[in-house]
Design a protein around this motif. Structure first.
Motif, PDB file in Angstrom:
ATOM      1  N   ASN A  90      -1.048  13.275  12.039  1.00 60.48           N
ATOM      2  CA  ASN A  90      -0.693  11.944  12.527  1.00 60.48           C
ATOM      3  C   ASN A  90      -0.989  10.929  11.441  1.00 60.48           C
ATOM      4  O   ASN A  90      -2.015  11.014  10.762  1.00 60.48           O
ATOM      5  N   VAL A  91      -0.105   9.959  11.282  1.00 60.48           N
ATOM      6  CA  VAL A  91      -0.292   8.917  10.280  1.00 60.48           C
ATOM      7  C   VAL A  91      -0.696   7.633  10.990  1.00 60.48           C
ATOM      8  O   VAL A  91      -0.025   7.186  11.929  1.00 60.48           O
ATOM      9  N   TRP A  92      -1.791   7.054  10.565  1.00 62.82           N
ATOM     10  CA  TRP A  92      -2.368   5.853  11.153  1.00 62.82           C
ATOM     11  C   TRP A  92      -2.114   4.670  10.215  1.00 62.82           C
ATOM     12  O   TRP A  92      -2.352   4.768   9.019  1.00 62.82           O
ATOM     13  N   VAL A  93      -1.655   3.558  10.792  1.00 61.63           N
ATOM     14  CA  VAL A  93      -1.387   2.344  10.015  1.00 61.63           C
ATOM     15  C   VAL A  93      -2.048   1.179  10.731  1.00 61.63           C
ATOM     16  O   VAL A  93      -1.862   0.996  11.937  1.00 61.63           O
ATOM     17  N   ASP A  94      -2.814   0.383   9.983  1.00 60.76           N
ATOM     18  CA  ASP A  94      -3.423  -0.790  10.604  1.00 60.76           C
ATOM     19  C   ASP A  94      -2.363  -1.872  10.791  1.00 60.76           C
ATOM     20  O   ASP A  94      -1.236  -1.741  10.360  1.00 60.76           O
ATOM     21  N   SER A  95      -2.748  -2.955  11.448  1.00 61.29           N
ATOM     22  CA  SER A  95      -1.785  -4.009  11.777  1.00 61.29           C
ATOM     23  C   SER A  95      -1.618  -5.041  10.679  1.00 61.29           C
ATOM     24  O   SER A  95      -0.793  -5.938  10.801  1.00 61.29           O
ATOM     25  N   GLY A  96      -2.377  -4.956   9.633  1.00 60.85           N
ATOM     26  CA  GLY A  96      -2.251  -5.923   8.544  1.00 60.85           C
ATOM     27  C   GLY A  96      -2.615  -7.335   8.950  1.00 60.85           C
ATOM     28  O   GLY A  96      -2.061  -8.297   8.445  1.00 60.85           O
ATOM     29  N   GLY A  97      -3.513  -7.476   9.906  1.00 60.94           N
ATOM     30  CA  GLY A  97      -3.945  -8.795  10.349  1.00 60.94           C
ATOM     31  C   GLY A  97      -3.176  -9.305  11.553  1.00 60.94           C
ATOM     32  O   GLY A  97      -3.497 -10.342  12.109  1.00 60.94           O
ATOM     33  N   ASP A  98      -2.144  -8.577  11.998  1.00 59.15           N
ATOM     34  CA  ASP A  98      -1.396  -8.944  13.189  1.00 59.15           C
ATOM     35  C   ASP A  98      -2.175  -8.497  14.427  1.00 59.15           C
ATOM     36  O   ASP A  98      -3.137  -7.746  14.323  1.00 59.15           O
TER      37      ASP A  98
ATOM     38  N   PHE B  21       0.843  -1.165   0.000  1.00 59.83           N
ATOM     39  CA  PHE B  21       0.000   0.000   0.000  1.00 59.83           C
ATOM     40  C   PHE B  21       0.890   1.230   0.000  1.00 59.83           C
ATOM     41  O   PHE B  21       1.853   1.297   0.751  1.00 59.83           O
ATOM     42  N   LEU B  22       0.577   2.222  -0.806  1.00 58.67           N
ATOM     43  CA  LEU B  22       1.343   3.465  -0.887  1.00 58.67           C
ATOM     44  C   LEU B  22       0.467   4.631  -0.440  1.00 58.67           C
ATOM     45  O   LEU B  22      -0.703   4.705  -0.797  1.00 58.67           O
ATOM     46  N   PHE B  23       1.066   5.548   0.329  1.00 65.23           N
ATOM     47  CA  PHE B  23       0.335   6.715   0.796  1.00 65.23           C
ATOM     48  C   PHE B  23       1.284   7.907   0.870  1.00 65.23           C
ATOM     49  O   PHE B  23       2.346   7.823   1.478  1.00 65.23           O
ATOM     50  N   LYS B  24       0.906   9.024   0.257  1.00 63.26           N
ATOM     51  CA  LYS B  24       1.699  10.250   0.308  1.00 63.26           C
ATOM     52  C   LYS B  24       1.108  11.166   1.373  1.00 63.26           C
ATOM     53  O   LYS B  24      -0.053  11.548   1.292  1.00 63.26           O
ATOM     54  N   ASP B  25       1.927  11.535   2.380  1.00 63.91           N
ATOM     55  CA  ASP B  25       1.418  12.372   3.458  1.00 63.91           C
ATOM     56  C   ASP B  25       1.563  13.861   3.141  1.00 63.91           C
ATOM     57  O   ASP B  25       2.072  14.228   2.082  1.00 63.91           O
ATOM     58  N   SER B  26       1.124  14.707   4.053  1.00 65.98           N
ATOM     59  CA  SER B  26       1.136  16.155   3.819  1.00 65.98           C
ATOM     60  C   SER B  26       2.539  16.743   3.757  1.00 65.98           C
ATOM     61  O   SER B  26       2.718  17.852   3.275  1.00 65.98           O
ATOM     62  N   ARG B  27       3.546  16.005   4.215  1.00 61.50           N
ATOM     63  CA  ARG B  27       4.944  16.449   4.113  1.00 61.50           C
ATOM     64  C   ARG B  27       5.599  15.983   2.816  1.00 61.50           C
ATOM     65  O   ARG B  27       6.787  16.125   2.630  1.00 61.50           O
ATOM     66  N   LYS B  28       4.795  15.365   1.970  1.00 59.56           N
ATOM     67  CA  LYS B  28       5.236  14.834   0.685  1.00 59.56           C
ATOM     68  C   LYS B  28       6.171  13.633   0.828  1.00 59.56           C
ATOM     69  O   LYS B  28       6.977  13.348  -0.041  1.00 59.56           O
ATOM     70  N   ASN B  29       6.056  12.926   1.954  1.00 55.89           N
ATOM     71  CA  ASN B  29       6.760  11.667   2.148  1.00 55.89           C
ATOM     72  C   ASN B  29       5.842  10.534   1.715  1.00 55.89           C
ATOM     73  O   ASN B  29       4.625  10.616   1.869  1.00 55.89           O
ATOM     74  N   LEU B  30       6.421   9.477   1.185  1.00 54.74           N
ATOM     75  CA  LEU B  30       5.648   8.336   0.719  1.00 54.74           C
ATOM     76  C   LEU B  30       5.779   7.193   1.713  1.00 54.74           C
ATOM     77  O   LEU B  30       6.887   6.732   2.006  1.00 54.74           O
ATOM     78  N   TRP B  31       4.654   6.776   2.277  1.00 50.47           N
ATOM     79  CA  TRP B  31       4.605   5.637   3.181  1.00 50.47           C
ATOM     80  C   TRP B  31       4.374   4.387   2.347  1.00 50.47           C
ATOM     81  O   TRP B  31       3.485   4.354   1.497  1.00 50.47           O
ATOM     82  N   ILE B  32       5.169   3.356   2.598  1.00 50.01           N
ATOM     83  CA  ILE B  32       5.071   2.094   1.875  1.00 50.01           C
ATOM     84  C   ILE B  32       4.781   1.003   2.906  1.00 50.01           C
ATOM     85  O   ILE B  32       5.642   0.679   3.725  1.00 50.01           O
ATOM     86  N   ALA B  33       3.569   0.486   2.899  1.00 55.79           N
ATOM     87  CA  ALA B  33       3.182  -0.569   3.836  1.00 55.79           C
ATOM     88  C   ALA B  33       3.130  -1.884   3.072  1.00 55.79           C
ATOM     89  O   ALA B  33       2.358  -2.028   2.123  1.00 55.79           O
TER      90      ALA B  33
END
Length: 69
Positions: free
Chosen positions: A45-53, A1-13
């Motif tokens: 704040n950036v929220w990330v789920d546990s992916g089933g963990d 999963f890819l997400f671009k935050d307000s600081r223009k950083n890309l989160w890669i889950a």
């Protein structure tokens, strides 16, 4: 999963880890447990789920003056 935050950083889950690709091209591992969904609230704040963990939802925030959460 890819997400671009307000600081223009890309989160890669991925299923096994979470990475942050900063706008300057530097990549860092944020967590050794992956996720399926990433979103940002109005406070930045950036929220990330546990992916089933069993961890539940993780919340990351940027500290003032720092580029990593």
């Amino acid at each position: 999963f890819l997400f671009k935050d307000s600081r223009k950083n890309l989160w890669i889950a991925t299923s096994s880890e979470i990475y942050l690709l900063e706008s300057d091209g530097k990549i860092s591992r944020v967590n050794e447990t992956g996720g399926n969904s990433v979103f940002e609230d109005r406070s930045g704040n950036v929220w990330v789920d546990s992916g089933g963990d069993n961890l539940g939802i993780r919340v990351y925030s940027y500290q003032e003056g720092k580029s990593l959460p």
